[in-house]
Design a protein around this motif. Structure first.
Motif, PDB file in Angstrom:
ATOM      1  N   GLY A  14       0.816  -1.209   0.000  1.00 51.73           N
ATOM      2  CA  GLY A  14       0.000   0.000   0.000  1.00 51.73           C
ATOM      3  C   GLY A  14       0.849   1.257   0.000  1.00 51.73           C
ATOM      4  N   SER A  15       0.185   2.350  -0.409  1.00 51.45           N
ATOM      5  CA  SER A  15       0.902   3.636  -0.425  1.00 51.45           C
ATOM      6  C   SER A  15      -0.032   4.750   0.044  1.00 51.45           C
ATOM      7  N   GLY A  16      -1.095   4.367   0.769  1.00 55.49           N
ATOM      8  CA  GLY A  16      -2.040   5.363   1.275  1.00 55.49           C
ATOM      9  C   GLY A  16      -1.557   5.940   2.599  1.00 55.49           C
ATOM     10  N   GLN A  17      -2.478   6.584   3.309  1.00 55.55           N
ATOM     11  CA  GLN A  17      -2.104   7.263   4.567  1.00 55.55           C
ATOM     12  C   GLN A  17      -1.501   6.299   5.578  1.00 55.55           C
ATOM     13  N   ALA A  18      -2.173   5.169   5.817  1.00 59.57           N
ATOM     14  CA  ALA A  18      -1.707   4.239   6.851  1.00 59.57           C
ATOM     15  C   ALA A  18      -0.344   3.669   6.462  1.00 59.57           C
ATOM     16  N   ALA A  19      -0.185   3.295   5.196  1.00 62.73           N
ATOM     17  CA  ALA A  19       1.085   2.697   4.749  1.00 62.73           C
ATOM     18  C   ALA A  19       2.219   3.707   4.842  1.00 62.73           C
ATOM     19  N   THR A  37       3.549  -1.679  -3.944  1.00 63.82           N
ATOM     20  CA  THR A  37       2.254  -1.079  -4.278  1.00 63.82           C
ATOM     21  C   THR A  37       1.892  -1.540  -5.690  1.00 63.82           C
ATOM     22  N   ARG A  38       0.641  -1.278  -6.052  1.00 61.75           N
ATOM     23  CA  ARG A  38       0.184  -1.687  -7.391  1.00 61.75           C
ATOM     24  C   ARG A  38       1.025  -1.051  -8.494  1.00 61.75           C
ATOM     25  N   ARG A  39       1.654   0.075  -8.141  1.00 62.45           N
ATOM     26  CA  ARG A  39       2.429   0.784  -9.167  1.00 62.45           C
ATOM     27  C   ARG A  39       3.923   0.451  -9.133  1.00 62.45           C
ATOM     28  N   SER A  40       4.283  -0.569  -8.340  1.00 63.98           N
ATOM     29  CA  SER A  40       5.708  -0.886  -8.196  1.00 63.98           C
ATOM     30  C   SER A  40       6.343  -1.396  -9.492  1.00 63.98           C
ATOM     31  N   LEU A  57      -1.852  -2.915   4.073  1.00 67.43           N
ATOM     32  CA  LEU A  57      -2.397  -1.597   4.457  1.00 67.43           C
ATOM     33  C   LEU A  57      -3.089  -0.980   3.252  1.00 67.43           C
ATOM     34  N   ILE A  58      -4.124  -1.681   2.812  1.00 69.57           N
ATOM     35  CA  ILE A  58      -4.895  -1.241   1.655  1.00 69.57           C
ATOM     36  C   ILE A  58      -6.339  -1.044   2.103  1.00 69.57           C
ATOM     37  N   LYS A  59      -7.157  -0.491   1.210  1.00 68.93           N
ATOM     38  CA  LYS A  59      -8.517  -0.183   1.656  1.00 68.93           C
ATOM     39  C   LYS A  59      -9.271  -1.466   2.023  1.00 68.93           C
ATOM     40  N   ASP A  60     -10.162  -1.320   2.993  1.00 72.85           N
ATOM     41  CA  ASP A  60     -10.831  -2.493   3.569  1.00 72.85           C
ATOM     42  C   ASP A  60     -11.445  -3.415   2.513  1.00 72.85           C
ATOM     43  N   ASP A  61     -12.167  -2.831   1.544  1.00 75.15           N
ATOM     44  CA  ASP A  61     -12.874  -3.654   0.550  1.00 75.15           C
ATOM     45  C   ASP A  61     -11.913  -4.446  -0.338  1.00 75.15           C
ATOM     46  N   SER A  98      -6.110   9.213  13.572  1.00 70.80           N
ATOM     47  CA  SER A  98      -6.589   9.672  12.280  1.00 70.80           C
ATOM     48  C   SER A  98      -5.370  10.208  11.532  1.00 70.80           C
ATOM     49  N   PHE A  99      -4.867   9.425  10.583  1.00 69.19           N
ATOM     50  CA  PHE A  99      -3.656   9.831   9.868  1.00 69.19           C
ATOM     51  C   PHE A  99      -3.994  10.952   8.885  1.00 69.19           C
ATOM     52  N   ALA A 100      -3.248  12.025   8.943  1.00 68.28           N
ATOM     53  CA  ALA A 100      -3.404  13.138   8.010  1.00 68.28           C
ATOM     54  C   ALA A 100      -2.134  13.187   7.157  1.00 68.28           C
TER      55      ALA A 100
HETATM   56  N1  LIG Z   1      -6.040   6.580   7.388  1.00 66.82           N
HETATM   57  C1  LIG Z   1      -6.220   6.373   8.688  1.00 66.82           C
HETATM   58  O1  LIG Z   1      -6.257   7.312   9.492  1.00 66.82           O
HETATM   59  C2  LIG Z   1      -6.364   4.949   9.209  1.00 66.82           C
HETATM   60  C3  LIG Z   1      -6.390   4.773  10.594  1.00 66.82           C
HETATM   61  C4  LIG Z   1      -6.523   3.487  11.092  1.00 66.82           C
HETATM   62  C5  LIG Z   1      -6.635   2.412  10.236  1.00 66.82           C
HETATM   63  N2  LIG Z   1      -6.626   2.607   8.883  1.00 66.82           N
HETATM   64  C6  LIG Z   1      -6.733   1.423   8.022  1.00 66.82           C
HETATM   65  O2  LIG Z   1      -5.595   1.325   7.194  1.00 66.82           O
HETATM   66  C7  LIG Z   1      -5.945   0.671   5.967  1.00 66.82           C
HETATM   67  C8  LIG Z   1      -5.521   1.552   4.799  1.00 66.82           C
HETATM   68  O3  LIG Z   1      -6.254   2.764   4.878  1.00 66.82           O
HETATM   69  P1  LIG Z   1      -5.678   4.152   4.309  1.00 66.82           P
HETATM   70  O4  LIG Z   1      -6.308   5.249   5.070  1.00 66.82           O
HETATM   71  O5  LIG Z   1      -4.208   4.076   4.193  1.00 66.82           O
HETATM   72  O6  LIG Z   1      -6.332   4.158   2.867  1.00 66.82           O
HETATM   73  P2  LIG Z   1      -5.974   5.092   1.634  1.00 66.82           P
HETATM   74  O7  LIG Z   1      -5.143   6.252   2.054  1.00 66.82           O
HETATM   75  O8  LIG Z   1      -7.264   5.316   0.926  1.00 66.82           O
HETATM   76  O9  LIG Z   1      -5.058   4.139   0.734  1.00 66.82           O
HETATM   77  C9  LIG Z   1      -5.581   2.964   0.250  1.00 66.82           C
HETATM   78  C10 LIG Z   1      -4.473   2.137  -0.339  1.00 66.82           C
HETATM   79  O10 LIG Z   1      -5.057   0.914  -0.799  1.00 66.82           O
HETATM   80  C11 LIG Z   1      -4.498   0.619  -2.045  1.00 66.82           C
HETATM   81  N3  LIG Z   1      -5.423  -0.236  -2.769  1.00 66.82           N
HETATM   82  C12 LIG Z   1      -6.738  -0.028  -2.986  1.00 66.82           C
HETATM   83  N4  LIG Z   1      -7.264  -1.049  -3.691  1.00 66.82           N
HETATM   84  C13 LIG Z   1      -6.230  -1.923  -3.899  1.00 66.82           C
HETATM   85  C14 LIG Z   1      -6.138  -3.162  -4.573  1.00 66.82           C
HETATM   86  N5  LIG Z   1      -7.208  -3.744  -5.164  1.00 66.82           N
HETATM   87  N6  LIG Z   1      -4.927  -3.760  -4.617  1.00 66.82           N
HETATM   88  C15 LIG Z   1      -3.860  -3.213  -4.027  1.00 66.82           C
HETATM   89  N7  LIG Z   1      -3.880  -2.031  -3.366  1.00 66.82           N
HETATM   90  C16 LIG Z   1      -5.062  -1.400  -3.329  1.00 66.82           C
HETATM   91  C17 LIG Z   1      -4.304   1.954  -2.707  1.00 66.82           C
HETATM   92  O11 LIG Z   1      -3.395   1.783  -3.736  1.00 66.82           O
HETATM   93  P3  LIG Z   1      -3.164   2.889  -4.889  1.00 66.82           P
HETATM   94  O12 LIG Z   1      -2.395   3.989  -4.203  1.00 66.82           O
HETATM   95  O13 LIG Z   1      -2.392   2.135  -5.902  1.00 66.82           O
HETATM   96  O14 LIG Z   1      -4.543   3.310  -5.332  1.00 66.82           O
HETATM   97  C18 LIG Z   1      -3.764   2.760  -1.548  1.00 66.82           C
HETATM   98  O15 LIG Z   1      -2.379   2.569  -1.397  1.00 66.82           O
HETATM   99  C19 LIG Z   1      -7.459   0.429   6.026  1.00 66.82           C
HETATM  100  O16 LIG Z   1      -7.704  -0.884   6.486  1.00 66.82           O
HETATM  101  C20 LIG Z   1      -7.926   1.449   7.058  1.00 66.82           C
HETATM  102  O17 LIG Z   1      -9.119   1.047   7.697  1.00 66.82           O
HETATM  103  C21 LIG Z   1      -6.482   3.856   8.360  1.00 66.82           C
END
Ligand SMILES: NC(=O)c1ccc[n+]([C@@H]2O[C@H](COP(=O)([O-])OP(=O)(O)OC[C@H]3O[C@@H](n4cnc5c(N)ncnc54)[C@H](OP(=O)(O)O)[C@@H]3O)[C@@H](O)[C@H]2O)c1
Length: 237
Positions: A14-19, A37-40, A57-61, A98-100
């Motif tokens: 993953g490369s989102g906020q949590a990652a 990540t998917r773009r690696s 650390l990717i989206k729940d769904d 809450s990651f910003a």
């Molecule tokens: N953000 C927070 O504050 C927080 C706090 C506690 C827990 N969490 C948990 O942490 C996890 C990640 O959340 P996030 O906030 O980091 O989400 P996010 O910022 O929306 O990032 C989502 C990540 O998931 C990747 N992704 C989505 N669909 C995918 C797929 N089919 N295959 C591979 N990668 C995929 C995305 O990749 P691309 O970049 O390639 O699109 C992106 O890196 C979740 O389980 C969330 O509940 C988050």
């Protein structure tokens, strides 16, 4: 004698906020890991082949489909960070934060509590060098626990966004004029469970509450105001 460097045994997907935040935390603590990540541009099975523990650390769904689509994950210890989901065979660790976009300091990362699933591994079982506070939640209580997190973390942001927008519209004042009001509310909230409620809700001033709700006629937040009044007065009856 020249020492061979230990291979990283952690992989991070993953490369989102949590990652990004958790990766930064691991780097600050000098815990090696590999990221994919998917773009690696390389297949995950190749990039993460030597990782014994993989953090998804990717989206729940995307969790279940991702695991299904990558058979090499069988035999690895898998971890997810979702606060609401329980995924069979995957360790659930929820960072209560809450990651910003802003980066945090090592001290900030170390304060974050991790909520694991009761009966399952804790953060320390997965990362013995991380000393964050850890607590457990029964898997069946996770959806309720997460609903509470979302109410506390998201609803105030929605309310303040609405407030700042409408405040400037109806008074002509810049949003910055309301900053001391926000600061006073945050200071009060900083007291934790002993935060003091003021205003008509504290006084149980039914007349003002009724007039406030009526003044929101036509506003999408009128039902929100009324729902808060109903929830709060039912709770304290
Ligand atoms: N953000 C927070 O504050 C927080 C706090 C506690 C827990 N969490 C948990 O942490 C996890 C990640 O959340 P996030 O906030 O980091 O989400 P996010 O910022 O929306 O990032 C989502 C990540 O998931 C990747 N992704 C989505 N669909 C995918 C797929 N089919 N295959 C591979 N990668 C995929 C995305 O990749 P691309 O970049 O390639 O699109 C992106 O890196 C979740 O389980 C969330 O509940 C988050």
């Amino acid at each position: 004698m020249r020492q061979t460097r230990a291979q990283p045994s952690y992989g991070l997907v993953g490369s989102g906020q949590a990652a990004r935040h958790f990766g930064r935390y691991l780097r600050l603590r000098r815990i090696p890991f590999k990221r994919w990540t998917r773009r690696s541009g390389v297949p995950a099975e190749k990039a993460l082949a030597d990782c014994g523990t993989i953090l998804l650390l990717i989206k729940d769904d995307a969790l279940a489909p991702f695991i299904k689509a990558h058979p090499f994950l069988k035999g690895k210890r898998l971890v997810h960070f979702s606060g609401s989901l329980t995924v069979p065979g995957v360790v659930g660790l929820h960072p209560l934060v809450s990651f910003a976009p802003k980066r945090l300091s090592l001290k900030d990362y170390e304060r974050i509590a991790f909520i694991s699933e009761t009966g399952g591994p804790s953060l320390q079982d997965i990362f013995p060098r991380l000393k964050n506070p850890s607590y457990g939640v029964l898997p069946r209580m996770k959806p309720y626990y997460h609903a509470l997190c979302v109410m506390a973390g998201n609803f105030p942001v929605l309310l303040w966004r609405k407030f700042f927008r409408e405040f400037s519209r109806v008074t002509g004042a810049p949003a910055s004029a309301a900053k001391p009001y926000l600061d006073s509310v945050l200071a009060n909230l900083g007291r934790g469970p002993s935060a003091v409620l003021s205003g008509p809700f504290a006084r149980r001033d039914a007349g003002t509450i009724r007039r406030n709700a009526a003044a929101l006629k036509g506003d999408s937040y009128q039902p929100v105001y009324r729902a808060f009044a109903r929830a709060e007065f039912r709770r304290t009856k």
